[in-house]
Each structure stands twice: as structure tokens, then as C-alpha cells.
Scaffold this motif. Structure first.
Motif, PDB file in Angstrom:
ATOM      1  N   LEU A   1      47.416   1.889 -23.675  1.00  0.00           N
ATOM      2  CA  LEU A   1      46.678   0.601 -23.780  1.00  0.00           C
ATOM      3  C   LEU A   1      45.285   0.378 -24.292  1.00  0.00           C
ATOM      4  O   LEU A   1      44.770  -0.834 -25.366  1.00  0.00           O
ATOM      5  N   GLY A   2      44.347   0.937 -23.944  1.00  0.00           N
ATOM      6  CA  GLY A   2      42.983   1.404 -25.043  1.00  0.00           C
ATOM      7  C   GLY A   2      43.029   1.215 -25.751  1.00  0.00           C
ATOM      8  O   GLY A   2      42.936   0.929 -27.244  1.00  0.00           O
ATOM      9  N   ASN A   3      43.811   2.733 -26.722  1.00  0.00           N
ATOM     10  CA  ASN A   3      44.663   2.707 -27.420  1.00  0.00           C
ATOM     11  C   ASN A   3      45.336   1.693 -28.861  1.00  0.00           C
ATOM     12  O   ASN A   3      44.676   1.406 -30.160  1.00  0.00           O
ATOM     13  N   ASP A   4      46.411   1.401 -27.427  1.00  0.00           N
ATOM     14  CA  ASP A   4      46.641   0.352 -28.909  1.00  0.00           C
ATOM     15  C   ASP A   4      45.388  -1.276 -29.208  1.00  0.00           C
ATOM     16  O   ASP A   4      45.783  -1.468 -29.825  1.00  0.00           O
ATOM     17  N   MET A   5      44.306  -1.005 -28.308  1.00  0.00           N
ATOM     18  CA  MET A   5      43.401  -2.219 -28.485  1.00  0.00           C
ATOM     19  C   MET A   5      43.562  -1.641 -29.388  1.00  0.00           C
ATOM     20  O   MET A   5      41.729  -2.901 -30.736  1.00  0.00           O
ATOM     21  N   SER A   6      42.571  -0.282 -29.903  1.00  0.00           N
ATOM     22  CA  SER A   6      41.981  -0.533 -31.139  1.00  0.00           C
ATOM     23  C   SER A   6      42.109  -0.205 -32.670  1.00  0.00           C
ATOM     24  O   SER A   6      41.889  -0.240 -33.391  1.00  0.00           O
ATOM     25  N   VAL A   7      43.591  -0.586 -32.432  1.00  0.00           N
ATOM     26  CA  VAL A   7      44.728  -0.243 -33.236  1.00  0.00           C
ATOM     27  C   VAL A   7      44.457  -2.034 -33.606  1.00  0.00           C
ATOM     28  O   VAL A   7      44.410  -2.726 -34.612  1.00  0.00           O
ATOM     29  N   ILE A   8      44.582  -2.748 -32.768  1.00  0.00           N
ATOM     30  CA  ILE A   8      44.015  -4.405 -33.221  1.00  0.00           C
ATOM     31  C   ILE A   8      43.061  -4.716 -33.358  1.00  0.00           C
ATOM     32  O   ILE A   8      42.966  -5.643 -34.686  1.00  0.00           O
ATOM     33  N   LEU A   9      41.817  -4.045 -33.044  1.00  0.00           N
ATOM     34  CA  LEU A   9      40.747  -4.025 -33.452  1.00  0.00           C
ATOM     35  C   LEU A   9      40.479  -4.088 -35.236  1.00  0.00           C
ATOM     36  O   LEU A   9      40.467  -4.589 -35.847  1.00  0.00           O
ATOM     37  N   LYS A  10      41.210  -2.518 -35.608  1.00  0.00           N
ATOM     38  CA  LYS A  10      40.896  -2.157 -37.173  1.00  0.00           C
ATOM     39  C   LYS A  10      41.453  -2.812 -37.606  1.00  0.00           C
ATOM     40  O   LYS A  10      41.622  -3.209 -38.186  1.00  0.00           O
ATOM     41  N   GLY A  11      43.016  -3.657 -37.338  1.00  0.00           N
ATOM     42  CA  GLY A  11      43.923  -4.860 -38.087  1.00  0.00           C
ATOM     43  C   GLY A  11      42.739  -5.477 -38.031  1.00  0.00           C
ATOM     44  O   GLY A  11      43.057  -6.386 -39.428  1.00  0.00           O
ATOM     45  N   MET A  12      41.877  -6.079 -37.085  1.00  0.00           N
ATOM     46  CA  MET A  12      41.469  -7.817 -37.414  1.00  0.00           C
ATOM     47  C   MET A  12      39.808  -6.453 -38.127  1.00  0.00           C
ATOM     48  O   MET A  12      40.178  -8.000 -39.644  1.00  0.00           O
ATOM     49  N   ALA A  13      40.069  -6.093 -38.148  1.00  0.00           N
ATOM     50  CA  ALA A  13      38.658  -5.104 -39.049  1.00  0.00           C
ATOM     51  C   ALA A  13      39.026  -5.096 -40.962  1.00  0.00           C
ATOM     52  O   ALA A  13      38.518  -6.061 -41.496  1.00  0.00           O
ATOM     53  N   GLU A  14      40.026  -4.472 -40.797  1.00  0.00           N
ATOM     54  CA  GLU A  14      40.920  -4.565 -41.908  1.00  0.00           C
ATOM     55  C   GLU A  14      41.323  -6.189 -42.762  1.00  0.00           C
ATOM     56  O   GLU A  14      41.010  -6.140 -44.127  1.00  0.00           O
ATOM     57  N   ILE A  15      41.855  -6.765 -42.008  1.00  0.00           N
ATOM     58  CA  ILE A  15      41.919  -7.906 -42.794  1.00  0.00           C
ATOM     59  C   ILE A  15      40.801  -8.728 -43.407  1.00  0.00           C
ATOM     60  O   ILE A  15      40.652  -9.933 -44.430  1.00  0.00           O
ATOM     61  N   PHE A  16      39.646  -9.041 -42.228  1.00  0.00           N
ATOM     62  CA  PHE A  16      38.441  -9.674 -42.612  1.00  0.00           C
ATOM     63  C   PHE A  16      37.844  -8.554 -44.046  1.00  0.00           C
ATOM     64  O   PHE A  16      37.600  -9.714 -44.938  1.00  0.00           O
ATOM     65  N   VAL A  17      38.382  -7.300 -44.196  1.00  0.00           N
ATOM     66  CA  VAL A  17      38.093  -6.618 -45.925  1.00  0.00           C
ATOM     67  C   VAL A  17      38.369  -7.454 -46.714  1.00  0.00           C
ATOM     68  O   VAL A  17      37.870  -7.820 -47.809  1.00  0.00           O
ATOM     69  N   SER A  18      39.845  -7.724 -46.462  1.00  0.00           N
ATOM     70  CA  SER A  18      40.733  -7.656 -47.776  1.00  0.00           C
ATOM     71  C   SER A  18      40.707  -9.185 -47.474  1.00  0.00           C
ATOM     72  O   SER A  18      41.188  -9.111 -49.079  1.00  0.00           O
ATOM     73  N   VAL A  19      41.358  -9.980 -46.833  1.00  0.00           N
ATOM     74  CA  VAL A  19      41.267 -11.472 -47.289  1.00  0.00           C
ATOM     75  C   VAL A  19      40.407 -12.130 -46.695  1.00  0.00           C
ATOM     76  O   VAL A  19      39.698 -12.904 -47.689  1.00  0.00           O
ATOM     77  N   VAL A  20      39.403 -11.913 -45.478  1.00  0.00           N
ATOM     78  CA  VAL A  20      38.894 -12.917 -45.208  1.00  0.00           C
ATOM     79  C   VAL A  20      37.556 -13.138 -45.924  1.00  0.00           C
ATOM     80  O   VAL A  20      36.975 -14.044 -46.090  1.00  0.00           O
ATOM     81  N   SER A  21      36.988 -11.752 -46.003  1.00  0.00           N
ATOM     82  CA  SER A  21      36.056 -11.716 -46.902  1.00  0.00           C
ATOM     83  C   SER A  21      36.164 -12.796 -48.605  1.00  0.00           C
ATOM     84  O   SER A  21      35.192 -13.210 -48.939  1.00  0.00           O
ATOM     85  N   ILE A  22      37.120 -12.332 -48.931  1.00  0.00           N
ATOM     86  CA  ILE A  22      37.791 -12.874 -50.437  1.00  0.00           C
ATOM     87  C   ILE A  22      37.567 -15.039 -49.927  1.00  0.00           C
ATOM     88  O   ILE A  22      36.905 -15.385 -50.843  1.00  0.00           O
ATOM     89  N   LEU A  23      38.160 -14.999 -49.052  1.00  0.00           N
ATOM     90  CA  LEU A  23      38.288 -16.432 -48.260  1.00  0.00           C
ATOM     91  C   LEU A  23      37.105 -16.847 -48.566  1.00  0.00           C
ATOM     92  O   LEU A  23      36.972 -18.215 -48.906  1.00  0.00           O
ATOM     93  N   ILE A  24      36.314 -16.139 -47.852  1.00  0.00           N
ATOM     94  CA  ILE A  24      34.293 -16.826 -48.390  1.00  0.00           C
ATOM     95  C   ILE A  24      33.744 -16.329 -49.486  1.00  0.00           C
ATOM     96  O   ILE A  24      33.042 -18.125 -50.046  1.00  0.00           O
ATOM     97  N   ALA A  25      33.924 -15.569 -50.193  1.00  0.00           N
ATOM     98  CA  ALA A  25      33.447 -15.941 -52.070  1.00  0.00           C
ATOM     99  C   ALA A  25      34.251 -16.647 -52.446  1.00  0.00           C
ATOM    100  O   ALA A  25      33.831 -17.305 -53.190  1.00  0.00           O
TER     101      ALA A  25
END
Length: 465
Positions: free
Chosen positions: A302-326
Motif C-alpha cells: 500500500l505504501g508503494n501504491d501511494m507512491s504510484v498515486i503521487l507520481k501520477g499527480m506529479a506527472e499531470i502537474f508537469v503535462s497539464v496543470v502547468s499548461i493550464l496556468i501558463a
């Protein structure tokens, strides 16, 4: 002055498009150009910079600082609002991929297709199944990769041409539903972030149904005609390798997990309970965590799965949320130039023919976003760059903001599907060993028809709803 405002607006869009086409980072282009436009519009148009502190006198240094104040304010508002919602969706999607729940769902969804005998009707069925899956697997590229693994091999084994199969998959393009990043962004644009389900049921669903029905009917007619033309030119010698159909390793009941946030959101909507998308996603994650623990009896997993979730959130920040802000900064810069407002006011001067102004704005803005999607290869970048201009224009036209924002959201998806640099199109081309343009030139006629349907539905909602 109005001529300057219109000319400067057109020039700004042209320059930004040029640098995006030259493959400059779109986040950098949007941010940098947005800041410049805010400063230019302050001096030449007299538009104030939003979120700026009140001062008696403004020199250039203060104006420059004010533009950065706006940038910081945009970061804060997006990260605590729409950006957080999108990141929670991405985290849940990454978890579903990690435990094979989404792959299992896509694998089992293709089972009914094998019972259809006409191969062109199979293509229509594939399209409809894919569009239905889109409500729970919101990523365009992610869904296409799943379909390539689970449904594409079935299509090829039924003697469907690889190029035809991937063209049909590319048409599964619309982003919709309460879990989707574009839908969440759309709700934020019209100040209804807490009503994503309501916007879907009252507006978005009509555009989606119209697109699905139209394209599903046209697929057998269009692709049978394309195959006939290719046969006459002796172009039916597609190479097909051996493709293994893999059944993902997880219990069958896991196919229900990707639906959990959707069930929570729709259930709360109809029960009159206020539930936001972020809460729905993390409630769903908690339930799956519990079942995964009961299945594996391993708390470390479950700890490893949480890391997967957080990495997914980080990746979408780079690819989508940052574009949304810009793109938000760029959109405000374009808005401050005032050219679009001048055009809308000119159209409104038509008086009794106000419906002409509404149709004109829907058509122009929709195709502007469509071609921006083609150029950028990103639907959310194109939508955020120009969609934020729509609410104010809609208010000037006297229509509901959602009725002008919605066709732009749909157009951004169709433009992405027509882009040879889109991640989804590149994935399809690479898997089928094709040039991306082989897909684009076959699918574009249907995408243009999709645009026409989109505009017709939007015009109806704006004028008669």
C-alpha cells in the motif's frame, strides 16, 4: 484604437502559434507572451492588470511587478482549485493502471465485438465501446494504449486493416464526464467547479451523444468507401504481424473500480449531497486500498501504491496543470488587448440578427481552438489558451457562458485527434507501424463532420435552451 486592438490581438495569436509550431515549449511561450501582453495592454490599451495592488502612480517597474503578482495569484488559484482536482483524477487513474483494473475493463469490454459479423459494424461497435470507456478512463493517450493492447489485436484478427483500425481508435477523441480534466477546467471557466456533474447532464451530454451517433453511423459508410478506393489503387497490402491478446492479471471484479468516483459523483448529485471530485477520488482510493490489503495481506504494498498515486499527480502537474496556468496568463493578456471584445461588439450591432453574432462567435472560436489543438498536439493547452476568453464574450452576447465554452472544449479534443504530434496519434502510428499523417488524412473528414455537429448542438443550446 479599435483597429489597433484587433490587429494586436491577431498578431499576438499568430506569433504564439509560430513559436509553438517551431516546437518551443508551449508552457514557456504562453507564460512569457502572456506577461508581455499584460504590460503592452496596460500602456497601449489602458487595461489594468488583474490582482494588482492599488497605487497612486505606476512606473514601469511597478507594472512589471504587477504582472508577476498576477502570475503568482494564478498559480495559487489553479493549484488550490482546478489543478488539485485534475491531479487527484490523475492519481486515481495511475493507481487503476498499476493494479490492472483499467486494463481489465478494456479487455473485457471488447468481448461483445467478436459476436458482430460485419467488420465495418465491428468498427462502429469499437468506437461506441471506446467512447463509453472514456467516461472512466479520461486520458486520451492512456485509453488508446489500453485499446491497442486489448481491442486492436481483435480487430486485426477479424481481417480489419491496421490503418483502418487505428483510424477508428483515433476518433475516440472527446473528453467528457465529471472525471475529465477538460470538463473540470470547463466548469472552472464558468465558475461552476462544484457542478461538474450538472454541466455534464444538462449540456455536455448532448454534444457527446450527437458526436457518438453521427460518427458511429458514418464509420461503416466512410471506411468501406476508403477501402474500396484503396483496393482500386492496389493499396490493400497492409502488413500484419502476430499480435498476442493479453488478459491482465487481476480479479474480474476489479473492472468496477474505475467507476467508483463516477458512481460517487452521480450518486451524490441525485441524492442532493455536496461531494467534490477530489473527495470522490480519495474515497475511491481508500476503498481500493482496503480491498488490495485484504487480497495481498501486505501493508508495504500500500505504501508503494501511494507512491504510484503521487507520481501520477506529479506527472499531470508537469503535462497539464502547468499548461493550464501558463495558458491562463496568456488568455488574460489576449483579453486585455481588447480585440475580441471589439469584434463581438461589432457583431452585436447587427441588432435583430443577434443569432448571427452567436453563430459567428461559436464558429470562429471553435475552429480557432480546433487548429490550435492541431498545432499544439494538446487539447487542454488549446482549450485553456482560448477557452478562458469565452465566458466574457458569452455575457456580451447575452447567452449562458457554458454554451460558448462547451463547443470550444469539444473542438480542442477534435483538434488534438487531427494533430500528427499528439501523443495519442503517435502511439497509434508507432503501434501499427504507420506514418502519423496516414491516420490524419483518413480521419480528418470525420473530425470536420464532428466539428459541424458540435457547432450545431452548441448553437441550439445557446439560442433555444
Amino acid at each position: 484604437m479599435p483597429i489597433f486592438m484587433i490587429a494586436s490581438t491577431i498578431l499576438a495569436v499568430f506569433v504564439v502559434s509560430y513559436y509553438v509550431l517551431k516546437k518551443y515549449n508551449p508552457i514557456f511561450v504562453f507564460l512569457f507572451s502572456g506577461l508581455i501582453l499584460l504590460i503592452i495592454s496596460y500602456y497601449f490599451v489602458g487595461s489594468s492588470i488583474p490582482k494588482a495592488p492599488v497605487r497612486e502612480h505606476n512606473n514601469f517597474l511597478n507594472v512589471l511587478l504587477d504582472s508577476y503578482f498576477f502570475l503568482v495569484a494564478t498559480f495559487k488559484s489553479q493549484l488550490s482549485g482546478t489543478g488539485l482536482i485534475i491531479m487527484s483524477v490523475a492519481g486515481f487513474a495511475a493507481y487503476m493502471k498499476c493494479i490492472n483494473a483499467s486494463a481489465k475493463l478494456a479487455f473485457l469490454a471488447n468481448k461483445p465485438l467478436g459476436k458482430i459479423k460485419n467488420k465495418y459494424l465491428i468498427l462502429s461497435g469499437t468506437f461506441v465501446v471506446g467512447m463509453l470507456l472514456k467516461i472512466v478512463i479520461s486520458s486520451y493517450t492512456g485509453l488508446l494504449l489500453l485499446l491497442l493492447a486489448c481491442i486492436y489485436p481483435v480487430l486485426v484478427s477479424l481481417k480489419i486493416r491496421p490503418v483502418t483500425a487505428v483510424c477508428v481508435l483515433s476518433l475516440i477523441a472527446l473528453d467528457y464526464g465529471p472525471k475529465d480534466a477538460n470538463s473540470i477546467t470547463m466548469a472552472g471557466m464558468v465558475n461552476q467547479s462544484d457542478n461538474v456533474v450538472g454541466l455534464f447532464l444538462n449540456y455536455q451530454i448532448y454534444s457527446v451523444i450527437a458526436y457518438i451517433v453521427t460518427i458511429a453511423i458514418l464509420i461503416p459508410i466512410y471506411f468501406s468507401w476508403i477501402d474500396k478506393k484503396d483496393k482500386e489503387k492496389n493499396l490493400l497490402q497492409d502488413e500484419v504481424g502476430d499480435i498476442e491478446i493479453i488478459d491482465p492479471k487481476c480479479p474480474t471484479f476489479y473492472i468496477f473500480f474505475p467507476w467508483l468516483p463516477v458512481v460517487f459523483l452521480f450518486g451524490s448529485y441525485f441524492l442532493g449531497i455536496k461531494l467534490d471530485v477530489v473527495s470522490a477520488n480519495f474515497m475511491s482510493i481508500s476503498i481500493v486500498f482496503l480491498i488490495e490489503f485484504l487480497r495481498h495481506r501486505d501493508a508495504r504494498k500500500l505504501g508503494n501504491d501511494m507512491s504510484v498515486i503521487l507520481k501520477g499527480m506529479a506527472e499531470i502537474f508537469v503535462s497539464v496543470v502547468s499548461i493550464l496556468i501558463a495558458a491562463s496568463v496568456f488568455a488574460k493578456g489576449i483579453e486585455n488587448l481588447g480585440g475580441l471584445s471589439v469584434l463581438v461588439d461589432a457583431m452585436k450591432s447587427l441588432g435583430g440578427a443577434s443569432w448571427v453574432a452567436i453563430l459567428f462567435c461559436i464558429v470562429v472560436l471553435s475552429f480557432l481552438v480546433y487548429f490550435a489543438g492541431v498545432i499544439m498536439g494538446s487539447g487542454i493547452a488549446a482549450f485553456n489558451a482560448f477557452g478562458k476568453l469565452a465566458p466574457e464574450i458569452a455575457t456580451k452576447l447575452g447567452i449562458e457562458p457554458i454554451t460558448l465554452v462547451l463547443p470550444l472544449e469539444i473542438a480542442s479534443c477534435l483538434g488534438r485527434a487531427a494533430s500528427p504530434i499528439s501523443g495519442g496519434i503517435l502511439a497509434l502510428a508507432g503501434f501499427a507501424k504507420l506514418n502519423p499523417m496516414d491516420i490524419i488524412k483518413r480521419s480528418t473528414p470525420l473530425l470536420i463532420i464532428g466539428m459541424i455537429v458540435n457547432i450545431m448542438v452548441a448553437f441550439y443550446l445557446a439560442t433555444f435552451n
